[in-house]
Design a protein around this motif. Structure first.
Motif, short mmCIF file in Angstrom:
data_model
loop_
_atom_site.label_atom_id
_atom_site.label_comp_id
_atom_site.label_asym_id
_atom_site.label_seq_id
_atom_site.Cartn_x
_atom_site.Cartn_y
_atom_site.Cartn_z
N ASN A 128 41.04 27.42 42.36
CA ASN A 128 40.77 28.81 42.74
C ASN A 128 41.83 29.28 43.72
O ASN A 128 42.27 28.53 44.58
N LYS A 143 42.76 24.33 34.05
CA LYS A 143 42.12 25.08 35.13
C LYS A 143 43.15 25.78 36.00
O LYS A 143 42.98 26.96 36.34
N GLU A 150 43.72 29.90 36.19
CA GLU A 150 43.63 30.64 37.45
C GLU A 150 44.88 31.49 37.67
O GLU A 150 44.78 32.65 38.09
N HIS A 193 44.72 34.38 35.30
CA HIS A 193 43.76 35.39 35.77
C HIS A 193 44.40 36.30 36.82
O HIS A 193 44.18 37.52 36.80
#
Length: 433
Positions: A97, A247, A251, A254
């Motif tokens: 994240n 992952k 991220e 995104h």
């Protein structure tokens, strides 16, 4: 009277210590006696806050120190909500994240868990073996790359009119031209984090490739339980590594798809805007609007709309961050393609092994069919022999020397039957050539 005489010495013994003051331990309170081994005083002096964890604090100049901070201290220091700290906890240890907050950026990339502000970075568990390369990169690169080095120690007028290049102070127009290639502090930390994570994942993929191809080639040569177990373990490692790369890649993708989220990551730009707002409010409070207006006009001009780099000229300008993220997105995409190529090689090897096993099964089926035909022919001969084995009168019993001729004839007939059935199976392509 006897009861009073019995209780008086006891009362005197209980009241006797109250006349003398209790001893005072070194560093202890006035009314509490020290422990026999001074453990109480030492523990009190080194008492830790509940939930405190080890963090490394590093500012823009590269100065760093190890501190133990609890959740409340981190929340007050970085101005982030409490739920963001759960992202840095063990529950989300395998997630990736990059979150933008008002005054901080929460970075959770693989083993790197950090909170980045415009002035410092807080790194969780800096003594882990995986995190040490990131700490070394921060120590090497931050002192000579920070564009705001020393800016926090100047007064408001200097902040409005001057900017640090790391070694000297220049006016805003000259600094804007000389720092075109510099990134804000938070992006430098983010770049180092992405570089360390991408390098780690790339090296993991390289190790996986080194171990994968010999194992797969050995399986293609010899299909055994040991080789199949090695391939199963290899596929498990590959799946986990692909999920980790995916992952981080998702991220970054995104962020690239949302310019608003990227704009929120410009912490230094927001910090400068806050400084300008505070200086403007201070000028208004001191009734010096006329004196401050030339500086405000200069800061709002088209040439020097930023105090650090040219990417501060527009709040919606995210070109620098977009270029940074795209570079590492392409690197992660290449790493992902390597993993997919290894997975395709594993799939091809499995197909080849399945073809081999299917071929062996077909051979076994053909052998079974051949044996079944032979068993049928032998069963016919056994049936004939069983007929003649009964105690039933038959004229051939009285013929001398006919036994061997009869056995040879029945055997030849059974062999002929076997060849006929076998030829029929080959004609129907039930058996190979």
């Amino acid at each position: 009277m006897g009861k009073k005489a019995a209780t008086s010495p006891r009362l005197r013994r209980l009241k006797k210590p109250t006349g003398s003051p209790p001893p005072i331990g070194v560093g202890g309170g006035g009314g509490s006696p020290p422990n026999s081994n001074n453990n109480g005083i030492v523990v009190k002096g080194k008492k830790k806050t509940g939930g405190a964890r080890l963090w490394m604090k590093m500012d823009q100049t590269g100065r760093h120190e190890l501190v133990e901070l609890d959740k409340n201290a981190i929340i007050r220091r970085a101005s982030i909500p409490a739920r963001d700290l759960r992202i840095l906890g063990p529950v989300f240890s395998q997630s990736s994240n990059i979150l933008a907050r008002e005054k901080a950026m929460v970075v959770n990339l693989e083993f790197i868990k950090a909170i980045v502000t415009a002035e410092e970075v807080l790194l969780l568990d800096p003594l882990r073996k995986e995190v040490l390369p990131f700490v070394d990169q921060l120590r090497q690169q931050l002192p000579c790359k920070s564009p705001l080095h020393g800016a926090g120690h100047e007064d408001e007028q200097d902040i409005e009119t001057r900017v640090s290049t790391g070694r000297q102070w220049l006016p805003v127009p000259e600094a804007t031209e000389g720092l075109q290639c510099e990134l804000p502090f938070e992006f430098q930390v983010l770049e180092i984090a992405l570089e360390v994570v991408c390098t780690y994942l790339d090296s993991s993929v390289a190790d996986l490739e080194t171990n994968a191809y010999p194992v797969l080639d050995e399986l293609a040569r010899n299909v055994s339980t040991k080789n199949l177990e090695h391939v199963r373990s290899l596929k498990s490692n590959l799946t986990r590594l692909l999920a980790r790369v995916q992952k981080v890649r998702d991220e970054i993708e995104h962020l690239l798809d949302d310019n608003e989220d990227m704009a929120h990551l410009y912490l230094t730009r927001k910090w400068i805007q806050n400084q300008q707002s505070e200086s403007l409010l201070g000028a208004v409070a001191s009734n010096s609007i006329v004196t401050a207006s030339p500086h405000l006009r200069r800061l709002g001009s088209a040439r020097s709309g930023s105090m650090v780099t040219s990417n501060f000229q527009d709040d919606d300008d995210v070109e620098d961050l977009e270029m940074l993220l795209e570079a590492y997105f392409m690197q992660l995409d290449g790493t992902r393609n390597k993993i997919l190529s290894v997975r395709e090689y594993i799939g091809d090897t499995e197909d080849y092994v399945n073809i081999q096993l299917d071929n062996q099964r077909n051979e076994l089926i053909q052998l079974q069919l051949t044996l079944t035909i032979a068993s049928f022919a032998i069963a016919v001969e056994t049936l004939i022999a069983a007929w003649f084995g009964m105690n039933i009168p038959f004229p051939l019993y009285n013929v001398n020397g006919i036994f061997w001729y009869f056995v040879a004839g029945v055997t030849a007939a059974c062999i002929l039957l076997f060849l006929l059935v076998l030829g029929y199976a080959r004609w129907k392509k039930l058996l190979g050539s």
